[in-house]
Design a protein around this motif. Structure first.
Motif, short mmCIF file in Angstrom:
data_model
loop_
_atom_site.label_atom_id
_atom_site.label_comp_id
_atom_site.label_asym_id
_atom_site.label_seq_id
_atom_site.Cartn_x
_atom_site.Cartn_y
_atom_site.Cartn_z
N ALA A 91 0.77 -0.90 0.10
CA ALA A 91 0.06 -0.38 0.19
C ALA A 91 0.98 0.96 0.04
N GLN A 141 -5.51 1.33 4.13
CA GLN A 141 -4.30 2.36 3.92
C GLN A 141 -3.79 3.24 2.55
N VAL A 142 -4.74 3.63 1.85
CA VAL A 142 -4.21 4.07 0.69
C VAL A 142 -4.14 5.37 0.54
N HIS A 148 -11.73 1.95 0.92
CA HIS A 148 -10.99 1.06 0.70
C HIS A 148 -11.47 0.18 -0.23
N ASN A 187 -7.37 -3.57 2.21
CA ASN A 187 -5.82 -2.90 3.40
C ASN A 187 -6.62 -1.52 3.53
#
Lengths: 326, 261
Positions: free
Chosen positions: B95, B127-128, B119, B125
């Protein structure tokens, strides 16, 4: 390894998920011959250090400051990063809660660390940790290990890991957080509580879910009554949410919440693959459906082939009688 | 208001996942690939803001040539421009690696707001978006179900356990979009035709000024050991008899056998 655990508090109370994370941190530290600390951030929260000591924190970094009165991922992120640096953490653990998932990448981006989301199991092999996490909402599982020598972070799914009773010193270390008002570019202004007082599906240990078989929004109170009797939450399939019968925050599945409660009761849910992915790691599954061929029965621990409008109120009554008896 | 929207090309949620025999990859040959469902909320929100306030919407993705289909979908919905971020060096990145690519691209395009899905389904994840925001040093609000503006600030409703947070963030900012924010439109035939004519830019490692060691598999923080399917669930019991008796039996089993009550 030196393990740092972010301990989440709301209104001065530690989240149960944080006690779970601290327990994992203690066990990982013991298994790798290391130590474990917690970091807690807020205002008027110094008393929480003792609680974290009880579940295995050798040290507790405490950031007690008016700057942390309301949650800001800017301020909290800086503070947790500072604690990680001060401690020399090899690993930072967060809970995969709304706050943990929001905060963890803020910290890891700044420190250039890898981050593994929503871990549901771990082990230690030859001194290195192995972490298991669901992908595709639980259609498959990946086991990964951190690249040797690189610090890393993990978020842990709530309600999966037990809280251990391994008391340690919990020595309070005031956190030199270095946060200034100018660092705060986003901040929580207000928290609106959901109506009805029922639990959130992400936090509940019992979920009563309804699907297309509910036929309309007017019928969800029968699920709410059962959820209330059980002390659980009301969930829903995508079909029910997309029909506008119930809010999307109730949706369970690949485009909703992925849950693993102790008991999941699926009412009028056929069991589309994207729904099954979101709930099939529940410990016990009950399916109530008129169609004996419905795929939900393939994952159910117990099934009743019948009309949910007859079955659910009877269940509510039976559970209420059981609770009345104690 | 100039908006960047980060999108991802993913297998749809009907996909049956298979693990390759070596346990180190997924066999997604039969999957139907689509724009990530949460990214549709991001694209829709970007287009609505453009329609209301003017400016441009640029869609970005990291992927191979196939991912151009997802960019075309964003263009067909109404995005103005699209950039495919593609390079052999990006493969196998985690990520943070993907976020470094997106952040480098964002530095080349003026923006007031970056929108991402909450997500991406698949890796799951979440997260990105936040990683991109932190790399760009802009504030980030995640899992947003309501978005309004008050001068140079975004007022966001954000889903938390059992409630909603109201978060104020100064612009420029990055916001990740959750179901409930809007109802994404279907591309019109006219939109689909127009999308075919719009140019999709391609930027690689050198265009973005990135070091290969920070983005691909070599920059990843974790190593995969194995992939596996979940263990099959134990055989269940379908109860029989009159419904009131079945319910009694169910409650007894839940209490005595499953110890779930």
């Amino acid at each position: 390894m030196k393990i740092l655990v972010f301990a989440e508090q709301r209104d001065g109370k530690l989240k149960k998920a944080s006690l779970e994370a601290m327990s994992v941190g203690r066990e990982l530290a013991d298994a790798t011959g290391g130590e474990a600390a917690a970091v807690v951030v807020g205002q008027g929260i110094s008393g929480l250090a003792a609680e974290l000591g009880k579940v295995g924190a050798d040290k507790v970094f405490v950031g007690d400051d008016a700057l942390f009165a309301a949650y800001s991922n800017d301020a909290f992120g800086l503070a947790v990063g500072k604690a990680a640096q001060a401690y020399g953490a090899d690993c930072i653990l967060f809970s995969a809660t709304a706050m943990g998932k929001d905060l963890a990448p803020k910290v890891t981006a700044r420190l250039g660390m890898g981050l593994l989301s929503d871990v549901t199991a771990y082990s230690v092999e030859g001194g290195s940790p192995l972490f298991r996490r669901p992908i595709y909402a639980g259609k498959a599982f990946a086991t990964l290990t951190p690249v040797p020598g690189k610090p890393f972070a993990v978020t842990l799914r709530p309600n999966v890991f037990p809280v251990a009773d391994k008391a340690k010193a919990g020595e309070v270390v005031p956190l030199d957080h270095g946060v200034t008002p100018g660092d705060i570019k986003s901040v929580v202004q207000q928290i609106l509580t959901a109506q009805g007082g029922l639990l959130d599906v992400a936090e509940a240990n019992i979920i009563v879910s309804g699907g297309r078989g509910m036929k309309g929004p007017e019928n969800f109170p029968i699920l709410e009554a059962l959820a209330k009797a059980l002390g659980g939450a009301v969930g829903a399939s995508r079909a029910a949410v997309d029909s506008g019968w119930i809010g999307h925050e109730h949706q369970v599945g690949q485009t909703g919440k992925v849950v693993s409660p102790g008991l999941y009761i699926a009412c009028g849910i056929s069991g589309a693959i994207q729904h099954l992915a979101g709930m099939s790691s529940s410990k016990v599954i009950v399916a109530v459906n008129k169609d004996p061929e419905a795929p939900i029965f393939k994952v159910a621990t117990y099934g009743i082939v019948g009309d949910l409008f007859e079955v659910v109120p009877l269940m509510t009554k039976a559970v209420e009688e059981l609770k009345a008896k104690g | 208001m100039n908006v960047l929207v980060c999108v991802k090309h993913v297998p749809d949620t009907e996909t049956r996942v298979k693990v390759k025999p070596d346990g180190m990859g997924l066999d997604l040959a039969e999957a139907n690939w689509v724009i990530n469902p949460y990214d549709e909320f991001a694209v829709e929100e970007g287009i609505r803001l453009k329609e209301k306030l003017g400016g441009e919407v640029t869609a970005l993705t990291v992927g191979d040539e196939e991912a151009t289909k997802t960019l075309r979908q964003a263009l067909a919905m109404g995005a103005d421009k699209a950039v495919l971020l593609t390079d052999a060096a990006f493969q196998g990145g985690d990520a943070l690696g993907i976020a470094r690519v997106l952040a480098a691209a964002a530095r080349k395009i003026p923006f007031d707001l970056i929108l991402c899905g909450k997500h991406a389904v698949g890796e799951d994840n979440q997260q990105v978006g936040t990683l991109v925001a932190q790399l760009l040093d802009v504030p980030c609000v995640t899992v947003v179900t309501g978005l309004e503006f008050d001068g140079q600030a975004a007022i966001c409703k954000r889903e938390i356990e059992g409630g909603t947070e109201v978060v104020k963030a100064s612009l420029p900012a990055l916001i990740t979009c959750q179901k409930g924010l809007n109802e994404p439109r279907y591309p019109s035939l006219k939109g689909i035709m127009a999308a075919k004519k719009k140019e999709v830019l391609k930027w690689g490692l050198a265009d973005l000024g990135l070091e290969a060691s920070t983005v691909g598999a070599t920059g990843a923080g974790f190593q995969l050991r194995k992939l596996e399917l979940p263990p099959p669930r134990p055989e269940g019991k379908v109860l029989a008899g009159e419904i009131p008796d079945q319910v009694k039996e169910l409650v007894r089993l839940l209490r005595e056998e499953a110890k779930a009550l």
